[in-house]
Each structure stands twice: as structure tokens, then as C-alpha cells.
Motif scaffolding. Structure first.
Motif, PDB file in Angstrom:
ATOM      1  N   PHE A  11       0.949  -0.979   0.033  1.00 28.76           N
ATOM      2  CA  PHE A  11       0.194   0.023   0.006  1.00 28.76           C
ATOM      3  C   PHE A  11       0.770   1.096  -0.035  1.00 28.76           C
ATOM      4  O   PHE A  11       2.293   1.256   0.430  1.00 28.76           O
ATOM      5  CB  PHE A  11      -0.980   0.292   1.205  1.00 28.76           C
ATOM      6  N   ALA A  12       0.289   2.263  -0.666  1.00 25.97           N
ATOM      7  CA  ALA A  12       1.237   3.579  -0.809  1.00 25.97           C
ATOM      8  C   ALA A  12       1.052   4.112   0.882  1.00 25.97           C
ATOM      9  O   ALA A  12      -0.017   4.155   1.382  1.00 25.97           O
ATOM     10  CB  ALA A  12       0.605   4.350  -1.847  1.00 25.97           C
ATOM     11  N   PRO A  31      -6.647   8.112   3.976  1.00 24.46           N
ATOM     12  CA  PRO A  31      -7.461   8.258   2.903  1.00 24.46           C
ATOM     13  C   PRO A  31      -8.829   7.342   3.165  1.00 24.46           C
ATOM     14  O   PRO A  31      -8.385   6.307   3.988  1.00 24.46           O
ATOM     15  CB  PRO A  31      -6.785   7.772   1.570  1.00 24.46           C
ATOM     16  N   PRO A  32     -10.082   7.453   2.943  1.00 23.11           N
ATOM     17  CA  PRO A  32     -11.097   6.681   3.109  1.00 23.11           C
ATOM     18  C   PRO A  32     -11.115   5.102   2.512  1.00 23.11           C
ATOM     19  O   PRO A  32     -11.475   4.418   3.274  1.00 23.11           O
ATOM     20  CB  PRO A  32     -12.362   7.317   2.364  1.00 23.11           C
ATOM     21  N   ASP A  33     -10.257   4.824   1.445  1.00 25.65           N
ATOM     22  CA  ASP A  33     -10.278   3.698   1.052  1.00 25.65           C
ATOM     23  C   ASP A  33      -8.932   2.805   1.775  1.00 25.65           C
ATOM     24  O   ASP A  33      -8.696   1.827   1.689  1.00 25.65           O
ATOM     25  CB  ASP A  33      -9.742   3.675  -0.335  1.00 25.65           C
ATOM     26  N   GLN A  34      -8.408   3.448   2.799  1.00 29.18           N
ATOM     27  CA  GLN A  34      -7.308   3.026   3.708  1.00 29.18           C
ATOM     28  C   GLN A  34      -7.576   2.803   5.164  1.00 29.18           C
ATOM     29  O   GLN A  34      -6.702   2.568   5.975  1.00 29.18           O
ATOM     30  CB  GLN A  34      -5.985   3.613   3.509  1.00 29.18           C
ATOM     31  N   ASN A  35      -8.861   2.858   5.451  1.00 29.54           N
ATOM     32  CA  ASN A  35      -9.310   2.642   6.779  1.00 29.54           C
ATOM     33  C   ASN A  35      -9.485   1.286   7.316  1.00 29.54           C
ATOM     34  O   ASN A  35     -10.511   1.025   8.228  1.00 29.54           O
ATOM     35  CB  ASN A  35     -10.685   3.554   7.186  1.00 29.54           C
ATOM     36  N   ASP A  36      -8.739   0.246   6.764  1.00 28.74           N
ATOM     37  CA  ASP A  36      -9.194  -1.248   7.103  1.00 28.74           C
ATOM     38  C   ASP A  36      -7.881  -1.642   7.856  1.00 28.74           C
ATOM     39  O   ASP A  36      -7.699  -2.891   7.965  1.00 28.74           O
ATOM     40  CB  ASP A  36      -9.453  -1.829   6.013  1.00 28.74           C
ATOM     41  N   ARG A  37      -6.643  -0.764   8.208  1.00 27.29           N
ATOM     42  CA  ARG A  37      -5.348  -1.344   8.611  1.00 27.29           C
ATOM     43  C   ARG A  37      -5.593  -0.981  10.296  1.00 27.29           C
ATOM     44  O   ARG A  37      -4.482  -0.294  10.776  1.00 27.29           O
ATOM     45  CB  ARG A  37      -4.146  -0.606   7.862  1.00 27.29           C
ATOM     46  N   PHE A  38      -6.369  -1.513  10.877  1.00 26.18           N
ATOM     47  CA  PHE A  38      -6.434  -1.577  12.468  1.00 26.18           C
ATOM     48  C   PHE A  38      -5.991  -2.670  13.132  1.00 26.18           C
ATOM     49  O   PHE A  38      -6.851  -3.796  12.808  1.00 26.18           O
ATOM     50  CB  PHE A  38      -7.517  -0.772  12.796  1.00 26.18           C
ATOM     51  N   PHE A  39      -5.514  -2.718  14.195  1.00 25.19           N
ATOM     52  CA  PHE A  39      -5.321  -3.920  15.079  1.00 25.19           C
ATOM     53  C   PHE A  39      -6.772  -4.328  15.635  1.00 25.19           C
ATOM     54  O   PHE A  39      -7.472  -3.216  16.151  1.00 25.19           O
ATOM     55  CB  PHE A  39      -4.523  -3.618  16.010  1.00 25.19           C
ATOM     56  N   ASP A  40      -7.117  -5.659  15.587  1.00 24.11           N
ATOM     57  CA  ASP A  40      -8.434  -5.963  16.065  1.00 24.11           C
ATOM     58  C   ASP A  40      -8.103  -6.950  17.395  1.00 24.11           C
ATOM     59  O   ASP A  40      -7.974  -8.229  16.934  1.00 24.11           O
ATOM     60  CB  ASP A  40      -9.351  -6.651  14.930  1.00 24.11           C
ATOM     61  N   GLY A  41      -8.190  -6.517  18.392  1.00 24.74           N
ATOM     62  CA  GLY A  41      -7.939  -7.424  19.631  1.00 24.74           C
ATOM     63  C   GLY A  41      -7.463  -6.757  20.541  1.00 24.74           C
ATOM     64  O   GLY A  41      -8.113  -5.425  20.681  1.00 24.74           O
ATOM     65  N   ILE A  42      -6.764  -7.226  21.728  1.00 28.72           N
ATOM     66  CA  ILE A  42      -6.709  -6.507  23.067  1.00 28.72           C
ATOM     67  C   ILE A  42      -5.228  -6.049  22.978  1.00 28.72           C
ATOM     68  O   ILE A  42      -4.173  -7.397  22.906  1.00 28.72           O
ATOM     69  CB  ILE A  42      -6.958  -7.590  24.067  1.00 28.72           C
ATOM     70  N   ILE A  43      -4.864  -4.879  23.369  1.00 28.23           N
ATOM     71  CA  ILE A  43      -3.359  -4.538  23.795  1.00 28.23           C
ATOM     72  C   ILE A  43      -3.430  -4.350  25.212  1.00 28.23           C
ATOM     73  O   ILE A  43      -4.001  -3.605  25.843  1.00 28.23           O
ATOM     74  CB  ILE A  43      -3.115  -3.476  23.039  1.00 28.23           C
ATOM     75  N   GLU A  44      -2.589  -5.259  26.030  1.00 28.74           N
ATOM     76  CA  GLU A  44      -2.439  -5.269  27.364  1.00 28.74           C
ATOM     77  C   GLU A  44      -1.349  -4.098  27.900  1.00 28.74           C
ATOM     78  O   GLU A  44      -1.717  -3.366  28.945  1.00 28.74           O
ATOM     79  CB  GLU A  44      -2.214  -6.418  28.040  1.00 28.74           C
ATOM     80  N   ALA A  45      -0.283  -3.982  27.221  1.00 28.60           N
ATOM     81  CA  ALA A  45       0.648  -3.068  27.623  1.00 28.60           C
ATOM     82  C   ALA A  45       1.732  -2.778  26.409  1.00 28.60           C
ATOM     83  O   ALA A  45       1.738  -3.588  25.495  1.00 28.60           O
ATOM     84  CB  ALA A  45       1.511  -3.770  28.792  1.00 28.60           C
ATOM     85  N   VAL A  46       2.090  -1.569  26.259  1.00 28.29           N
ATOM     86  CA  VAL A  46       3.063  -1.244  25.401  1.00 28.29           C
ATOM     87  C   VAL A  46       4.356  -0.773  26.022  1.00 28.29           C
ATOM     88  O   VAL A  46       4.400   0.455  26.852  1.00 28.29           O
ATOM     89  CB  VAL A  46       2.462  -0.505  24.239  1.00 28.29           C
TER      90      VAL A  46
END
Length: 104
Positions: A11-12, A31-46
Motif C-alpha cells: 500500500f502507498a 484516505p477513506p479507502d485505507q481505513n481497514d489497517r487497524f489492530f483488532d484485538g486486545i493490547i494489554e501493555a506497550v
């Protein structure tokens, strides 16, 4: 805890506002066509550290701790609202966007 094979995503990179985003970027920054690159789950710590922390395969610790190499530590196991505190005491608080706190 160990190196695995990866493959690049094709992806650009659009022009965006710089920042540190964990799990995704505010939807209005892509951009609206690139709004599907998100983590789907649980982040407990970083933990964000200075330098290389592990040079060989390792077992991830159950609880992340702040130490001399820690630049920021975010513990997501307890909180509310839209703010997350930096547990390293460096003061790099953050904002929770499009996510929710859960009891664990």
C-alpha cells in the motif's frame, strides 16, 4: 519472542500527521479507502525502549516494568476515559481513540 518470516504489505503511504499510534491511526488521518489497517484485538501493555532490548529468542514477560532503558510504558489493564498515563514517569501520556477499556 523469536524472529519469524514476514511479508510486506502493498500500500502507498499517504501524507499524514506524524505521531506515535498504537493499534491504528485516527481515521481522519488516512484516505477513506485505507481505513481497514487497524489492530483488532486486545493490547494489554506497550513499552517503548531505547536501544535493542532483546538480541536472542526470549519469553515475553507477563508484566512489563519500567527500567533505565524505558522511554514510555503504557499499561492498558486498568483505566477509564480517553487518556492513558505513562507508567514510566516520563510524562508521555496518550489519548485513546476508537477503543474501549475492558476489565481483565
Amino acid at each position: 519472542g523469536e524472529q519469524v518470516a514476514t511479508s510486506p504489505l502493498a500500500f502507498a503511504l499517504p501524507e499524514t500527521t506524524g505521531g506515535l499510534y498504537i493499534g491504528g491511526v485516527r481515521r481522519d488521518l488516512l484516505p477513506p479507502d485505507q481505513n481497514d489497517r487497524f489492530f483488532d484485538g486486545i493490547i494489554e501493555a506497550v513499552r517503548i525502549s531505547e536501544g535493542v532490548r532483546y538480541g536472542a529468542p526470549f519469553a515475553a514477560p507477563t508484566n512489563l516494568q519500567s527500567d533505565a532503558a524505558t522511554l514510555a510504558l503504557y499499561l492498558f489493564h486498568a483505566g477509564e476515559g480517553q487518556q492513558v498515563e505513562d507508567a514510566s514517569q516520563h510524562g508521555h501520556g496518550g489519548t485513546i481513540v476508537d477503543a474501549e477499556w475492558i476489565d481483565r
